[in-house]
Write an enzyme that holds these catalytic residues in place. Structure first.
Site, mmCIF file in Angstrom:
data_model
loop_
_atom_site.group_PDB
_atom_site.id
_atom_site.type_symbol
_atom_site.label_atom_id
_atom_site.label_comp_id
_atom_site.label_asym_id
_atom_site.label_seq_id
_atom_site.Cartn_x
_atom_site.Cartn_y
_atom_site.Cartn_z
ATOM 1 N N GLY A 46 16.408 87.409 49.251
ATOM 2 C CA GLY A 46 16.253 85.886 49.555
ATOM 3 C C GLY A 46 15.053 85.170 48.871
ATOM 4 O O GLY A 46 14.205 85.954 48.170
ATOM 5 N N GLN A 51 8.876 79.401 46.077
ATOM 6 C CA GLN A 51 8.318 80.689 45.345
ATOM 7 C C GLN A 51 8.682 80.396 43.890
ATOM 8 O O GLN A 51 8.316 81.434 42.871
ATOM 9 C CB GLN A 51 9.287 81.910 45.843
ATOM 10 C CG GLN A 51 8.692 82.314 47.251
ATOM 11 C CD GLN A 51 9.618 83.432 47.508
ATOM 12 O OE1 GLN A 51 10.638 83.373 48.144
ATOM 13 N NE2 GLN A 51 8.983 84.676 47.444
ATOM 14 N N CYS A 88 8.562 91.122 49.777
ATOM 15 C CA CYS A 88 8.580 89.584 49.073
ATOM 16 C C CYS A 88 8.442 89.781 47.611
ATOM 17 O O CYS A 88 7.371 90.315 47.319
ATOM 18 C CB CYS A 88 7.594 88.891 49.952
ATOM 19 S SG CYS A 88 7.232 86.916 49.364
ATOM 20 N N LEU A 89 9.325 88.987 46.837
ATOM 21 C CA LEU A 89 9.130 88.900 45.483
ATOM 22 C C LEU A 89 7.936 88.229 45.357
ATOM 23 O O LEU A 89 7.431 88.635 44.030
ATOM 24 C CB LEU A 89 10.302 88.167 45.016
ATOM 25 C CG LEU A 89 11.779 88.705 45.242
ATOM 26 C CD1 LEU A 89 13.019 87.854 44.732
ATOM 27 C CD2 LEU A 89 11.706 90.007 44.495
ATOM 28 N N HIS A 130 11.972 84.997 57.494
ATOM 29 C CA HIS A 130 10.948 85.376 56.139
ATOM 30 C C HIS A 130 11.177 84.166 55.270
ATOM 31 O O HIS A 130 10.094 83.695 55.043
ATOM 32 C CB HIS A 130 11.499 86.728 55.345
ATOM 33 C CG HIS A 130 10.600 86.799 54.448
ATOM 34 N ND1 HIS A 130 9.656 88.048 54.313
ATOM 35 C CD2 HIS A 130 10.415 86.127 53.149
ATOM 36 C CE1 HIS A 130 9.217 88.022 53.048
ATOM 37 N NE2 HIS A 130 9.485 86.845 52.255
ATOM 38 N N GLU A 131 12.209 83.505 54.994
ATOM 39 C CA GLU A 131 12.634 82.535 53.947
ATOM 40 C C GLU A 131 12.140 81.302 54.659
ATOM 41 O O GLU A 131 11.438 80.370 54.027
ATOM 42 C CB GLU A 131 13.799 82.245 53.481
ATOM 43 C CG GLU A 131 14.350 83.551 52.697
ATOM 44 C CD GLU A 131 13.339 84.195 52.052
ATOM 45 O OE1 GLU A 131 12.603 83.376 50.987
ATOM 46 O OE2 GLU A 131 13.224 85.483 51.348
ATOM 47 N N HIS A 134 8.352 80.809 54.567
ATOM 48 C CA HIS A 134 7.794 80.233 53.253
ATOM 49 C C HIS A 134 7.850 78.821 53.104
ATOM 50 O O HIS A 134 6.763 78.351 52.389
ATOM 51 C CB HIS A 134 8.728 80.890 51.972
ATOM 52 C CG HIS A 134 8.504 82.196 51.541
ATOM 53 N ND1 HIS A 134 7.219 82.365 50.898
ATOM 54 C CD2 HIS A 134 9.241 83.358 51.332
ATOM 55 C CE1 HIS A 134 7.383 83.708 50.549
ATOM 56 N NE2 HIS A 134 8.404 84.304 50.842
HETATM 57 NI NI NI Z 1 9.101 86.335 50.481
#
Ligand code: NI
Length: 155
Positions: A46, A51, A88-89, A130-131, A134
């Site tokens: 995701g 991000q 998380c990236l 999660h997304e 963000h």
């Molecule tokens: Ni993330």
């Protein structure tokens, strides 16, 4: 297609509440494609627009069942609970157990501007939560303290 730079923790864009998208433009469609490409390249499941430095309400997700692009996504139903490892990236190398709702229904627009409702369980439900976090400036580690406190209350 192009790979985008993934913003890591410390950049204020990750803490900003992202703007709703009012018009689905060519630019937005290109951004969605590039976000998917960037997510796959980073082996993520995701990625949210903040991000990659774009404070707008769009996320891309693929938990192995094909790509999803969600515009202005909102959780309209959630049930159950599941504790699992999350990463998380934007926080490379960090993995923590986080409790999330097990089944979640999301309402969003797709890239055609059509309204869609999607229900996911397990990893997909986790990715939705999660997304969407963000887009509200929330990182997964923000859920840690209250959850650890909760564990102490219920040994
Ligand atoms: Ni993330």
């Amino acid at each position: 297609m192009a790979l985008l730079k993934i913003i890591t923790e410390g950049d204020p864009v990750l803490r900003r509440k992202a703007r709703p998208i009012t018009k689905i433009t060519k630019r937005l469609k290109v951004l969605a494609k590039n976000m998917l490409e960037t997510m796959y390249h980073a082996n993520g499941v995701g990625l949210a627009a903040p991000q990659v430095g774009i404070s707008e309400r769009m996320v891309v997700i693929d938990v192995g069942k094909g790509p999803l692009v969600l515009i202005n996504p909102e959780i309209i139903a959630a049930e159950g609970e599941e504790r699992d490892v999350e990463g998380c990236l934007s926080l490379p190398g960090r993995n923590e157990y986080i409790t999330r709702a097990y089944r979640v229904t999301v309402s969003a627009l797709d890239l055609n501007g059509d309204k869609i409702n999607l229900t996911g369980e397990g990893l997909l439900a986790r990715a939705f939560q999660h997304e969407i976090d963000h887009l509200n400036g929330i990182l997964f580690i923000d859920h840690l303290d209250s959850q650890k406190q909760g564990q102490n209350d219920n040994p």
